[in-house]
Design a protein around this motif. Structure first.
Motif, PDB file in Angstrom:
ATOM      1  N   GLU A   1      77.414  92.673  30.152  1.00 57.94           N
ATOM      2  CA  GLU A   1      76.223  93.519  30.077  1.00 57.94           C
ATOM      3  C   GLU A   1      76.194  94.403  31.323  1.00 57.94           C
ATOM      4  O   GLU A   1      76.168  93.898  32.456  1.00 57.94           O
ATOM      5  CB  GLU A   1      74.953  92.664  30.014  1.00 57.94           C
ATOM      6  CG  GLU A   1      73.666  93.460  29.990  1.00 57.94           C
ATOM      7  CD  GLU A   1      72.431  92.567  30.025  1.00 57.94           C
ATOM      8  OE1 GLU A   1      71.371  93.071  30.446  1.00 57.94           O
ATOM      9  OE2 GLU A   1      72.539  91.370  29.660  1.00 57.94           O
ATOM     10  N   ILE A   2      76.199  95.724  31.130  1.00 59.41           N
ATOM     11  CA  ILE A   2      76.263  96.634  32.272  1.00 59.41           C
ATOM     12  C   ILE A   2      74.990  97.467  32.443  1.00 59.41           C
ATOM     13  O   ILE A   2      74.821  98.138  33.458  1.00 59.41           O
ATOM     14  CB  ILE A   2      77.489  97.566  32.167  1.00 59.41           C
ATOM     15  CG1 ILE A   2      77.483  98.360  30.844  1.00 59.41           C
ATOM     16  CG2 ILE A   2      78.774  96.756  32.316  1.00 59.41           C
ATOM     17  CD1 ILE A   2      78.614  99.375  30.744  1.00 59.41           C
ATOM     18  N   TYR A   3      74.101  97.411  31.469  1.00 59.89           N
ATOM     19  CA  TYR A   3      72.818  98.109  31.598  1.00 59.89           C
ATOM     20  C   TYR A   3      71.845  97.533  30.581  1.00 59.89           C
ATOM     21  O   TYR A   3      72.251  97.121  29.487  1.00 59.89           O
ATOM     22  CB  TYR A   3      72.974  99.613  31.340  1.00 59.89           C
ATOM     23  CG  TYR A   3      71.716 100.402  31.636  1.00 59.89           C
ATOM     24  CD1 TYR A   3      71.404 100.784  32.931  1.00 59.89           C
ATOM     25  CD2 TYR A   3      70.822 100.739  30.623  1.00 59.89           C
ATOM     26  CE1 TYR A   3      70.249 101.484  33.223  1.00 59.89           C
ATOM     27  CE2 TYR A   3      69.659 101.429  30.899  1.00 59.89           C
ATOM     28  CZ  TYR A   3      69.379 101.801  32.198  1.00 59.89           C
ATOM     29  OH  TYR A   3      68.215 102.485  32.479  1.00 59.89           O
ATOM     30  N   SER A   4      70.554  97.485  30.936  1.00 62.74           N
ATOM     31  CA  SER A   4      69.525  97.061  29.978  1.00 62.74           C
ATOM     32  C   SER A   4      68.174  97.580  30.418  1.00 62.74           C
ATOM     33  O   SER A   4      67.935  97.803  31.614  1.00 62.74           O
ATOM     34  CB  SER A   4      69.486  95.530  29.849  1.00 62.74           C
ATOM     35  OG  SER A   4      69.212  94.912  31.096  1.00 62.74           O
ATOM     36  N   ARG A   5      67.307  97.791  29.442  1.00 58.73           N
ATOM     37  CA  ARG A   5      65.932  98.195  29.703  1.00 58.73           C
ATOM     38  C   ARG A   5      65.026  97.676  28.586  1.00 58.73           C
ATOM     39  O   ARG A   5      65.417  97.610  27.416  1.00 58.73           O
ATOM     40  CB  ARG A   5      65.781  99.725  29.781  1.00 58.73           C
ATOM     41  CG  ARG A   5      66.220 100.354  31.096  1.00 58.73           C
ATOM     42  CD  ARG A   5      65.387  99.877  32.264  1.00 58.73           C
ATOM     43  NE  ARG A   5      65.778 100.459  33.537  1.00 58.73           N
ATOM     44  CZ  ARG A   5      66.655  99.923  34.385  1.00 58.73           C
ATOM     45  NH1 ARG A   5      67.276  98.784  34.068  1.00 58.73           N
ATOM     46  NH2 ARG A   5      66.928 100.498  35.538  1.00 58.73           N
ATOM     47  N   SER A   6      63.801  97.298  28.974  1.00 61.08           N
ATOM     48  CA  SER A   6      62.789  96.879  28.009  1.00 61.08           C
ATOM     49  C   SER A   6      61.841  98.041  27.746  1.00 61.08           C
ATOM     50  O   SER A   6      61.714  98.960  28.572  1.00 61.08           O
ATOM     51  CB  SER A   6      62.028  95.668  28.534  1.00 61.08           C
ATOM     52  OG  SER A   6      61.505  95.911  29.831  1.00 61.08           O
TER      53      SER A   6
ATOM     54  N   GLY B   1      57.944  93.986  27.902  1.00 58.89           N
ATOM     55  CA  GLY B   1      58.273  94.715  26.694  1.00 58.89           C
ATOM     56  C   GLY B   1      58.287  93.909  25.410  1.00 58.89           C
ATOM     57  O   GLY B   1      58.461  92.695  25.398  1.00 58.89           O
ATOM     58  N   VAL B   2      58.110  94.637  24.319  1.00 63.93           N
ATOM     59  CA  VAL B   2      58.225  94.086  22.966  1.00 63.93           C
ATOM     60  C   VAL B   2      59.636  94.294  22.440  1.00 63.93           C
ATOM     61  O   VAL B   2      60.117  93.563  21.582  1.00 63.93           O
ATOM     62  CB  VAL B   2      57.195  94.746  22.027  1.00 63.93           C
ATOM     63  CG1 VAL B   2      57.327  94.232  20.599  1.00 63.93           C
ATOM     64  CG2 VAL B   2      55.776  94.503  22.535  1.00 63.93           C
ATOM     65  N   GLN B   3      60.323  95.299  22.972  1.00 63.95           N
ATOM     66  CA  GLN B   3      61.702  95.597  22.608  1.00 63.95           C
ATOM     67  C   GLN B   3      62.543  95.573  23.885  1.00 63.95           C
ATOM     68  O   GLN B   3      62.014  95.714  24.998  1.00 63.95           O
ATOM     69  CB  GLN B   3      61.826  97.001  21.996  1.00 63.95           C
ATOM     70  CG  GLN B   3      60.856  97.320  20.893  1.00 63.95           C
ATOM     71  CD  GLN B   3      61.346  96.879  19.547  1.00 63.95           C
ATOM     72  OE1 GLN B   3      60.571  96.546  18.677  1.00 63.95           O
ATOM     73  NE2 GLN B   3      62.651  96.873  19.353  1.00 63.95           N
ATOM     74  N   CYS B   4      63.840  95.468  23.727  1.00 62.85           N
ATOM     75  CA  CYS B   4      64.757  95.756  24.827  1.00 62.85           C
ATOM     76  C   CYS B   4      66.099  96.138  24.224  1.00 62.85           C
ATOM     77  O   CYS B   4      66.384  95.844  23.055  1.00 62.85           O
ATOM     78  CB  CYS B   4      64.895  94.580  25.787  1.00 62.85           C
ATOM     79  SG  CYS B   4      65.909  93.211  25.206  1.00 62.85           S
ATOM     80  N   PHE B   5      66.896  96.852  25.016  1.00 63.29           N
ATOM     81  CA  PHE B   5      68.255  97.149  24.576  1.00 63.29           C
ATOM     82  C   PHE B   5      69.221  96.840  25.701  1.00 63.29           C
ATOM     83  O   PHE B   5      68.873  96.884  26.887  1.00 63.29           O
ATOM     84  CB  PHE B   5      68.394  98.606  24.099  1.00 63.29           C
ATOM     85  CG  PHE B   5      68.432  99.632  25.202  1.00 63.29           C
ATOM     86  CD1 PHE B   5      69.636 100.083  25.719  1.00 63.29           C
ATOM     87  CD2 PHE B   5      67.260 100.168  25.712  1.00 63.29           C
ATOM     88  CE1 PHE B   5      69.675 101.025  26.730  1.00 63.29           C
ATOM     89  CE2 PHE B   5      67.282 101.121  26.719  1.00 63.29           C
ATOM     90  CZ  PHE B   5      68.500 101.554  27.240  1.00 63.29           C
ATOM     91  N   LYS B   6      70.436  96.509  25.308  1.00 63.20           N
ATOM     92  CA  LYS B   6      71.493  96.192  26.262  1.00 63.20           C
ATOM     93  C   LYS B   6      72.723  97.034  25.956  1.00 63.20           C
ATOM     94  O   LYS B   6      73.015  97.305  24.785  1.00 63.20           O
ATOM     95  CB  LYS B   6      71.865  94.704  26.183  1.00 63.20           C
ATOM     96  CG  LYS B   6      70.731  93.750  26.484  1.00 63.20           C
ATOM     97  CD  LYS B   6      71.163  92.301  26.327  1.00 63.20           C
ATOM     98  CE  LYS B   6      70.006  91.336  26.597  1.00 63.20           C
ATOM     99  NZ  LYS B   6      70.427  89.918  26.443  1.00 63.20           N
ATOM    100  N   ILE B   7      73.422  97.432  27.017  1.00 65.79           N
ATOM    101  CA  ILE B   7      74.695  98.125  26.870  1.00 65.79           C
ATOM    102  C   ILE B   7      75.786  97.156  27.337  1.00 65.79           C
ATOM    103  O   ILE B   7      75.763  96.679  28.476  1.00 65.79           O
ATOM    104  CB  ILE B   7      74.731  99.426  27.692  1.00 65.79           C
ATOM    105  CG1 ILE B   7      73.598 100.358  27.259  1.00 65.79           C
ATOM    106  CG2 ILE B   7      76.085 100.107  27.562  1.00 65.79           C
ATOM    107  CD1 ILE B   7      73.644 100.781  25.794  1.00 65.79           C
TER     108      ILE B   7
END
Length: 424
Positions: free
Chosen positions: A85-90, A71-77
């Protein structure tokens, strides 16, 4: 045998712990974070729009943290109480691609985007990251979220839905939703048949053929006010449910959708992870963006199946285009940075890729693009839209051209591995 049983117990314990982690932090439904992605070729910013509740969670309950490096982006919860950190996706976005166009050097723009994650039980923080010019993720945005906020918009169903292929619980399947674009109210049966045709064609190609039971495919019947597609370059405009348009970035066959939030509103009617839009046209064209959406002509006379699996290669795990040609974003792959895509390399970090393990030591690198190496896994120059400096794994592949019916061994391996990961 004792060692085998011990290993199995460790694996099951790991899955159990992961499931317990999900239950500890999340409800079995979705929270959606809508925002605007803004900027130009040199800058990017994010502006919060709205939080929305969606009724289903279709993602894995075991694979909560994204460690793919894609990925070019990702987010984390981030759980606020523990800082964990309990969740992340790119993911990638259309805005990322637009930033590499000539137009982005002259104007500033905003596109509606969103990300989804399991609905948190307690206050969390969302953090959004973007790769810099050196290929390293930098944090660009963060915001605290109160999951019991009264301003979180509840889901309001509008459309009919139906199952196209069901094979088991959503959290152990790749859940794909099909969305109609440009089908008028009296064309429901045409769209239904297009969905059946999608399944038939999609699962006629390996490795999807062998992994068909790993998928659930559902559809949302969202009719458009007008039938057909929008072609700005030909002064043809249609009032359609997703507002897709050919001539994206002035490329005639690039049919895309800027308002991703609109697609999310339709997709939320069913459990889904990935979105594919079936466009009511015979005109060749469409596109696919990693963990974003795919779209293509549902009624092209000859190539629908190959288009579907090619674009879904982008959507599922971000496989790169292996062809060359004129494009307005040739700087997408800096020659001094190793691409994160499994099937592209600049040779700057090739030793770290799984790809290298399948290259015979006797095969030259770079590999001559000649008949002698037609059935060889190698490192062939030309890919990522340019002739020089970017390399692909094989002479032919469905990520390169439709003269073949197969993915190369590198793409095949990557697809299999990622599907198994999502279905754990």
């Amino acid at each position: 045998m004792k060692h085998l049983l011990f290993l199995i117990s460790i694996v099951l314990l790991g899955y159990g712990n992961a499931g317990a982690q999900f239950d500890r932090y999340f409800y079995d439904r979705t929270l959606r974070f809508d925002y605007y992605h803004c900027g130009d070729a040199q800058t990017e910013t994010y502006y919060f729009d709205e939080l929305k509740s969606e009724p289903y969670w279709a993602g894995s309950k075991n694979e909560l943290i994204d460690d793919t490096g894609y990925g070019v982006q990702c987010f984390k919860i981030i759980d606020l109480a523990s800082g964990k950190e309990i969740y992340s996706r790119s993911f990638n976005t259309l805005f990322n691609e637009w930033r590499d166009t000539e137009e982005a050097h002259h104007i500033r723009k905003a596109m509606p985007e969103s990300v989804i994650f399991p609905y948190p039980k307690n206050p969390v923080r969302i953090e959004i990251y973007s790769r810099n010019k050196k290929g390293v993720f930098e944090k660009k945005f963060s915001q605290n979220i109160e999951p019991d906020n009264c301003h979180i918009r509840p889901f309001a169903p509008l459309y009919e839905t139906f199952e196209v292929a069901y094979n088991g619980p959503a959290d152990h399947r790749v859940d794909l939703v099909l969305i109609p674009e440009g089908y008028a109210a009296d064309e429901k049966e045409k769209f239904t048949e297009a969905c059946r045709h999608f399944v038939k064609e999609f699962f006629s190609y390996s490795p999807y053929k062998e992994l068909a039971t790993r998928f659930n495919i559902r559809a949302v019947w969202a009719p458009s006010r007008e039938s057909g597609v929008t072609l700005p370059g030909e002064h043809v405009w249609r009032n359609t449910v997703a507002d897709a348009r050919f001539y994206t970035f002035d490329s005639e066959r690039y049919q895309m959708i800027e308002d991703f939030q609109r697609l999310r509103d339709i997709a939320a009617h069913v459990p889904y992870e990935h979105i594919y839009v079936l466009s009511n046209t015979q005109k060749y064209g469409g596109g696919g963006i990693y963990n974003f959406y795919g779209i293509s002509a549902a009624h092209h006379p000859t190539s629908t199946g190959k288009i579907y699996v090619h674009e879904f290669g982008h959507v599922l795990l971000g496989l790169g285009d292996e062809y060359v040609g004129t494009t307005s974003y040739n700087d997408m792959y800096p020659k001094n940075i190793e691409p994160w895509e499994e099937n592209l390399t600049t040779l700057k970090g090739f030793d770290c890729k799984d790809w290298k393990k399948l290259v015979d030591p006797s095969t030259p690198i770079p590999t001559p693009d000649t008949e002698a190496y037609s059935n060889t896994v190698g490192v062939f120059e030309g890919g990522g839209y340019v002739n020089k400096g970017i390399y692909r794994p094989a002479r032919t592949c469905l990520m390169k051209e439709f003269s073949t019916d197969r993915f190369c061994p590198i793409c095949t391996q990557a697809i299999r591995k990622h599907i198994e990961r999502l279905c754990r």
